[in-house]
Structures are given as structure tokens and as C-alpha cells.
Design an enzyme around this catalytic site. Structure first.
Site, PDB file in Angstrom:
ATOM      1  CG  ASN A 118      -1.571   1.143   1.329  1.00 35.67           C
ATOM      2  OD1 ASN A 118      -1.923   2.066   0.532  1.00 35.67           O
ATOM      3  ND2 ASN A 118      -2.693   1.045   2.474  1.00 35.67           N
ATOM      4  NE  ARG A 146      -6.008   2.243  -0.549  1.00 34.01           N
ATOM      5  CZ  ARG A 146      -6.070   3.376  -0.054  1.00 34.01           C
ATOM      6  NH1 ARG A 146      -4.959   3.861   0.543  1.00 34.01           N
ATOM      7  NH2 ARG A 146      -6.989   4.344   0.002  1.00 34.01           N
ATOM      8  CG  HIS A 161     -11.781   5.132   2.259  1.00 30.51           C
ATOM      9  ND1 HIS A 161     -12.235   6.331   2.489  1.00 30.51           N
ATOM     10  CD2 HIS A 161     -10.281   5.105   2.441  1.00 30.51           C
ATOM     11  CE1 HIS A 161     -11.278   7.165   3.034  1.00 30.51           C
ATOM     12  NE2 HIS A 161      -9.956   6.483   2.940  1.00 30.51           N
ATOM     13  NE  ARG A 171      -7.554  13.954   0.274  1.00 27.08           N
ATOM     14  CZ  ARG A 171      -7.272  12.509   0.348  1.00 27.08           C
ATOM     15  NH1 ARG A 171      -8.096  11.922   1.264  1.00 27.08           N
ATOM     16  NH2 ARG A 171      -6.491  11.885  -0.177  1.00 27.08           N
ATOM     17  CD  GLU A 186      -7.818  -0.419   3.550  1.00 27.73           C
ATOM     18  OE1 GLU A 186      -8.132   0.487   2.685  1.00 27.73           O
ATOM     19  OE2 GLU A 186      -6.776  -0.194   4.391  1.00 27.73           O
TER      20      GLU A 186
END
Length: 393
Positions: free
Chosen positions: A8, A89, A177, A236, A379
Site C-alpha cells: 500500500n 492497493r 476506500h 482535505r 484491506e
């Protein structure tokens, strides 16, 4: 032993996890942090002990070499031949990929082409893929896209702009996600012993989003064309009036300056100077007004979207699930969000919510009209499973 390496890669980090193909057990894991800084950090877990080195990691290529050389030097692998597959990922795969794929040059080009929509993630992910292809040419690389889970989102949850422009430039709600949401959906099917589940899943971390899952499929999510939309996040801005960037450009800001502002200098960081919610919470406890405001704004936005998505899903909601770094670990955040949702008649067990857990726990009590769960996401397991499936292991 055959092994699958899961990667990742972020803008300044590479997380890795090595799996035994036959058992799905994690052999080791760790990460490179602060890539590009003078004081990088490398870590690896061996026999439940974490080894940490502080050293410069100038770029992602050097980070990959550091990972692989450490696996060799620590005798975790005897040679690169032990690694039979590498799962990556990849945040943005657009509408093109509704499932994971073995990476060839066409897939790699698509990942690079989507970089403008995900500038913090796709470029370093493409870089790491190319480096693994070079260093371990016998191993197949697999792209597991965050956006794949969201390809079921109906057009009604898209954008009301000129149709020709939308199609020409691919302006759709892509969502992020998705690997985490896929894992949580799968895990909740097991927990509830149901084939199809209806959930509102809150993935709350430095990057944060919420997803409405109906019949085990994504029907809406807060992140959209890019990861900026939706919740207030670490750096963000989340939802803003779309004319604000235009206004700033008219005031003399460059496009790059506006992009940097919205992606890297807003949210918690823009309001408090810190992008980590834990640091912001400490400031708030000390009486910092901006920190208190930022946390309140974050929780308000979470509550707003939970109500919206509960309504969109309609009846037969199986639960509200909190996951991600904040969602899995901050009981205070969940309690505060619940207090902001009186219309849903939610109630938490205020003792259980502070108890430690490994996999999942029910944190609502018998008075709650909707069950509330905390579930630790995984994940990497989803990625490893996709690699095994595509490579026929």
C-alpha cells in the site's frame, strides 16, 4: 513456502504485509514512513517484536529495496523466488475496472492516466509497481482498486452537469476506500450470518468517507470524482461551495496553489496546524477554540451523512459500522456523533464502547433503534485473497 506480498503505497509511505499463501497467515509486516524526508523511518515486525530504523529514504524505489533487502537479511525469505505474487492497493481505477486485475502495461498506463484524479496516491502506486516488476520479474503484480467496489453506484447519485462534458471527461462519482468497505461488508455478513447486508459504514481516519451499502453493494459514498469531496479530513477540506476555487483563482491563486490548499492545507491541518485527529483532540482538551471547532465540524459532517444514507437505504438497516483509525479507536468520536443523531434514536453502551477488542464489537445497547458496531478493517487480507484468486493459488 510460497508468499504473497501486499503493498500500500502512499505519497510518503509504503506499508507492506507478507502472507503465507497456504495458510493466509501474516508472516511479517511493517512500513517505510516519511519517504523523501531527511529523517525517514523503517519498521518491520518479527516474532511480535517491532524493529525500527531511522534513516533517509529518498524515494519509493529506495524504500522498496529496503523492504526486500530486509526480508532477505532477516531470513524471512530465502530468495525473491519465495514471493510468487504482489498485490497493490490502487486508489483510482475509474469506471474501467470493476474487479481486480493482473497488471500489464495497459493496466499500468491506466493507473498513470488516472493520476490527475488522485495525485497523492496513483503516481507513487505506479512507481512501486514498476519497481517490483523490475526487481522481481517472475512474480505477477495485481491491482486491487478502491474504486471497484463503487462501480455499482447508480447514476442518480452522480453529478448534474452537462452530459456531453461529463461523458467526455469521465466526471463521475468514483468513490474511495472501496477495499475497506468490501472487507467490512464481507465481515458483517459473517457476523450477522446474512448473505446480503444493509449498512452505513463510516471509514474515519486521516482520509475519511462514509458509504451506503444496500444488499451488500455500494449505492452511495461521500468521496466522489476525487477524494476531496464529503467529510472534513486530516488535510482535505471536504464539501465546499464549488465556486470557492474559482473565486481564489480570480484573486490570483494558481490552479496548483488551489489544488494544494484543498488537498494538503485544509481540514484539520488548515484549521489547527495539525492533520492528526489525536493531536487536534489534545489541543481541544487544552481549550484551543479552532481545534474544538474542527472536531465539532468533523462530527457534524459525519452525522449529516449518516442520516442521509440511513434514509437512502430505507428499511431493514442492519447496522452503522465505524472503522478506520478514528472509527476503530475513538470511543469519544462515536459517542459525540451519536449525540448529534437524535432523530435516529441511537444509544451506546458507554462501558462496552471503551473496552478493548481485536476484531469487532457491538457498541450499541438494547435501547438503540439501530445496532452500532466497531469493526477493524483488513484491506490487506482482501488484496491477498484477490491475488490468490487471480493467480490460481
Amino acid at each position: 513456502m510460497k508468499m504473497i506480498l501486499v503493498i500500500n503505497a502512499g505519497s510518503s509511505s509504503i506499508k507492506y504485509k507478507l502472507f503465507d499463501v497456504s495458510t493466509n497467515n501474516v508472516i511479517t509486516n511493517g512500513q517505510c514512513e516519511k519517504i523523501g524526508n531527511e529523517s525517514g523511518i523503517f519498521s518491520i515486525n518479527i516474532n511480535n517484536q517491532k524493529k525500527v530504523q531511522n534513516l533517509p529514504i529518498p524515494n519509493h524505489q529506495q524504500g522498496i529495496k529496503l523492504i526486500l533487502n530486509t526480508l532477505l537479511n532477516e531470513k524471512i525469505i530465502s530468495s525473491f523466488n519465495d514471493i510468487v505474487g504482489i498485490g497493490h492497493r490502487v486508489v483510482m481505477g475509474g469506471k474501467k475496472y470493476n474487479s481486480s486485475v493482473i497488471i500489464d502495461q495497459d493496466v499500468l498506463k491506466a493507473i498513470i492516466d488516472y493520476s490527475p484524479l488522485c495525485p497523492l496516491h496513483n503516481p507513487p502506486q505506479a512507481t512501486t509497481i514498476k519497481e517490483f516488476m523490475r526487481l522481481i520479474p517472475h512474480a505477477k503484480n495485481v491491482a486491487v482498486f478502491d474504486t471497484s467496489f463503487h462501480t455499482t453506484i447508480p447514476e442518480v447519485n452522480g453529478y448534474a452537469i452537462n452530459d456531453e462534458i461529463k461523458k467526455k471527461y469521465g466526471i463521475y462519482r468514483y468513490g474511495m476506500h472501496g477495499i475497506s468497505y468490501r472487507y467490512i461488508t464481507w465481515r458483517m455478513q459473517k457476523i450477522l450470518n446474512k448473505q446480503d447486508v444493509n449498512l452505513v459504514i463510516c471509514h474515519l481516519g486521516n482520509g475519511a468517507s462514509i458509504c451506503a451499502v444496500k444488499n451488500s453493494k455500494s449505492m452511495n459514498t461521500t468521496m466522489g470524482f476525487t477524494p476531496i469531496e464529503g467529510l472534513l479530513m486530516g488535510s482535505r477540506c471536504g464539501d465546499i461551495d464549488p465556486t470557492i476555487p474559482l473565486f481564489l483563482i480570480k484573486q490570483g491563486f494558481s490552479v496548483q496553489q488551489v489544488d494544494n490548499l484543498l488537498n494538503k492545507e485544509s481540514g484539520f491541518k488548515g484549521m489547527t496546524g495539525n492533520n492528526d485527529c489525536r493531536d487536534v483532540s489534545i489541543l481541544a482538551e487544552k481549550g484551543d477554540k479552532n481545534a474544538k471547532l474542527a472536531i465539532d465540524m468533523f462530527e457534524n459532517r459525519v452525522a449529516k451523512y449518516i442520516v442521509t444514507y440511513v434514509n437512502e437505504i430505507g428499511g431493514n438497516l442492519d447496522g452503522i459500522v465505524f472503522t478506520g483509525g478514528i472509527g476503530e479507536n475513538s470511543a469519544e468520536t462515536i459517542l459525540n456523533v451519536v449525540k448529534k443523531l437524535p432523530i435516529l434514536s441511537l444509544s451506546c453502551d458507554e462501558k462496552r464502547i471503551f473496552e478493548k477488542y481485536d476484531d469487532y464489537k457491538l457498541v450499541s445497547n438494547n435501547l438503540s433503534k439501530i445496532k452500532i458496531f466497531q469493526v477493524r478493517t483488513n484491506e490487506e487480507l482482501m488484496i491477498e485473497q484477490d491475488v490468490k484468486k487471480l493467480l490460481n493459488f
